[in-house]
Design an enzyme around this catalytic site. Structure first.
Site, mmCIF file in Angstrom:
data_model
loop_
_atom_site.group_PDB
_atom_site.id
_atom_site.type_symbol
_atom_site.label_atom_id
_atom_site.label_comp_id
_atom_site.label_asym_id
_atom_site.label_seq_id
_atom_site.Cartn_x
_atom_site.Cartn_y
_atom_site.Cartn_z
ATOM 1 N N ASP A 16 0.834 -1.202 0.000
ATOM 2 C CA ASP A 16 0.000 0.000 0.000
ATOM 3 C C ASP A 16 0.875 1.260 0.000
ATOM 4 O O ASP A 16 1.881 1.333 0.706
ATOM 5 C CB ASP A 16 -0.894 -0.020 1.247
ATOM 6 C CG ASP A 16 -1.905 1.091 1.270
ATOM 7 O OD1 ASP A 16 -2.773 1.111 0.385
ATOM 8 O OD2 ASP A 16 -1.836 1.940 2.187
ATOM 9 N N GLU A 19 14.449 -14.982 0.191
ATOM 10 C CA GLU A 19 14.874 -16.013 1.144
ATOM 11 C C GLU A 19 14.038 -17.289 0.990
ATOM 12 O O GLU A 19 14.372 -18.321 1.553
ATOM 13 C CB GLU A 19 14.740 -15.503 2.581
ATOM 14 C CG GLU A 19 15.711 -14.377 2.933
ATOM 15 C CD GLU A 19 15.435 -13.798 4.319
ATOM 16 O OE1 GLU A 19 14.536 -14.341 5.015
ATOM 17 O OE2 GLU A 19 16.110 -12.823 4.716
#
Length: 545
Positions: free
Chosen positions: A215, A263
């Site tokens: 956002d 990751e």
């Protein structure tokens, strides 16, 4: 090389590039399905509707904020980024939703709100209790005021919801909020802020979340040096020099986020909500950053062939340069639904129209829906990912006549009751033809629904082979069969026609005009309206193979 982190739940397939061509369904949780009878949608309600989402054929769901929130801005005022609002459920409920979605091979995207917190967040409560200049206040943007005794705001910056972007606290300092006063802005120069959000990304990724919608991605980095320079979000420069929005420094933040997202195997996806000029918007979509950025150009465009043709070509070219795929969207939780926009006279001020409860000018509902179906079918044929907002698959129109005393959007208050805001597209969707909330729940919902909503319910449209729901199901299924690659070839056509070919000769042809045109040769795969006798009617799209 470190071992990739393993999330608690994974989809059945492991395509790392799923996001490049996905159909993503946006769920506004508080208005989707209510299972505990409090008038508010909840997480278990979403889980109960996963089979419906699977039948629609979507590849992913994007969940608007479901975190603990006092709801000053529909959940975009977050009090705790690593929990579920108790009114909506628990973390166990969320885990069950992710598992159910993954069992149907549906990915889950969650909304992250990094520009600001709620004023009820523990950090902000601590900031108010601490002294000026304290580490607690350094997480936010606190400044002394101007004037003889600091009684004036530090600058003339304006909130997106109206009024000053500064609010004064009892000890005399002011804090910045680009949105409502209940949404204090974080200071992203603070290493503690950066580290905490990286842990939030890991928290949800570890639970099986497949991606994030970011956002106000263009608002995190701010130039807070004095004297403060004026800002104009509506006319951002192309050099990243506005003090509040789309600054070059924001890209360093997102490059660190990408390292966190990578990751995982496959890497977590991300898409930026970045209201920035098109040439700069693609910077957020680079592979070294979020990977995708929302393209709102068609959402803001009129139903016009030249506008669509130009914007499609521009965005495909920009996406190719950034290494991303484009995103396409016609409606979301912040704008008047496109079935309504397309049924109003071109140039209508929708804020002014809403203030008349949708009476002036008169909405041509049939034409609006006909155009919306045509535009949607065109959008679904484009290379890249398509975002669908809950209820548009039912052809829902804006709920324009919400009573004033039922409005919840902060815009209503902050503009002195001159702008009704976004509640009309956030009304709970109808599942059944009758009942106290048309199947949304067992009691009246938190926002009142139009009396005629039952005719557009899932129950009603599932029986109708010509319904908008049927069109979406058939089109998404055909898209899955046909979608290949990320290129298109324009086909010469009449000025009122937008036509292009995709992989293996699959073609999309849209007649934006009102008069019929000859239908090209080929087998009709999908059509937004009736097509026969070798003629493509006006305001209609057809796919041909």
């Amino acid at each position: 090389m470190s071992t990739p982190r393993t999330p608690a739940s994974t989809p059945r397939t492991t395509d790392p590039d799923w996001w490049r061509h996905a159909v993503v369904y946006q769920v506004y949780p508080r208005s989707f399905a209510d299972t505990n009878g409090d008038g508010l949608g909840d997480v278990t309600g979403i889980t109960s509707r996963v089979p419906y989402l699977a039948s629609l054929g979507v590849d992913a769901i994007w969940l608007s904020p479901f975190f603990p929130s006092p709801l000053a801005d529909g959940g975009y005022d977050v009090a705790d980024y690593r929990d579920v609002d108790p009114k909506l459920g628990t973390l166990d409920d969320f885990d069950a939703l992710v598992r159910a979605a993954h069992e149907h091979d549906i990915r889950v995207i969650v909304d992250i709100v990094p520009n600001h917190t709620s004023d009820e967040h523990a950090w902000f409560r601590a900031a108010l209790a601490a002294a000026p200049g304290s580490p607690e206040r350094a997480r936010y943007v606190f400044r002394d005021g101007t004037g003889e005794s600091g009684e004036l705001p530090p600058s003339d910056w304006v909130s997106n919801f109206g009024g000053s972007a500064w609010t004064r606290v009892p000890d005399g300092q002011w804090y910045l909020h680009l949105f409502a006063p209940e949404q204090p802005d974080l200071d992203w120069e603070n290493p503690e802020v950066r580290a905490d959000f990286e842990e939030t990304l890991r928290f949800w990724s570890d639970r099986g979340v497949d991606g994030f919608r970011v956002d106000v991605a263009h608002g995190l980095a701010k130039d807070l040096t004095t004297p403060y320079r004026p800002s104009d979000e509506k006319a951002l420069p192309l050099d990243g020099s506005d003090p509040l929005y789309d600054r070059d420094e924001v890209h360093e933040i997102f490059s660190t986020w990408r390292r966190v997202l990578d990751e995982y195997d496959p890497p977590r996806a991300a898409v930026a909500e970045a209201w920035a000029p098109a040439p700069r918007r693609v910077l957020y979509a680079r592979p070294t950053e979020l990977g995708q950025a929302f393209n709102f150009d068609l959402l803001e465009a009129p139903f016009d062939p030249e506008s669509f043709r130009t914007l499609i070509a521009q965005n495909l070219a920009m996406s190719a340069r950034s290494g991303a795929s484009s995103t396409w969207v016609l409606s979301n939780h912040d704008v008047v639904r496109h079935a309504t926009r397309y049924g109003l006279p071109e140039g209508t001020d929708t804020d002014a129209w809403l203030m008349t409860d949708g009476t002036t000018p008169v909405l041509d509902r049939e034409r609006g829906l006909r155009r919306a179906r045509a535009a949607t079918l065109l959008m679904l044929a484009l290379p890249g990912s398509s975002y669908v907002y809950q209820g548009e698959e039912l052809g829902l129109h804006e709920a324009a006549a919400i009573p004033r005393d039922a409005l919840q959007d902060p815009k209503w208050i902050r503009t002195g009751h001159t702008v009704k805001g976004r509640d009309g597209c956030r009304v709970p969707i109808p599942w059944t033809e009758s009942g106290p909330s048309f199947g949304f729940g067992s009691v009246a919902p938190h926002l009142p629904q139009p009396a005629d909503f039952g005719t557009s319910s899932v129950e009603a449209e599932e029986r109708d082979p010509a319904s908008t729901l049927t069109l979406y199901r058939e089109a998404i299924a055909a898209r899955h069969r046909l979608q290949r690659g990320e290129e298109l070839t324009w086909i010469p056509a009449d000025d009122q026609v937008v036509a292009f070919a995709r992989h293996d000769g699959w073609r999309s042809v849209t007649n934006f005009g009102t008069e019929p045109v000859p239908l090209p040769d080929g087998t009709v795969v999908a059509a937004s309206g009736p097509v026969d006798d070798g003629v493509l009617p006006g305001e209609t799209t057809v796919w041909l193979a």
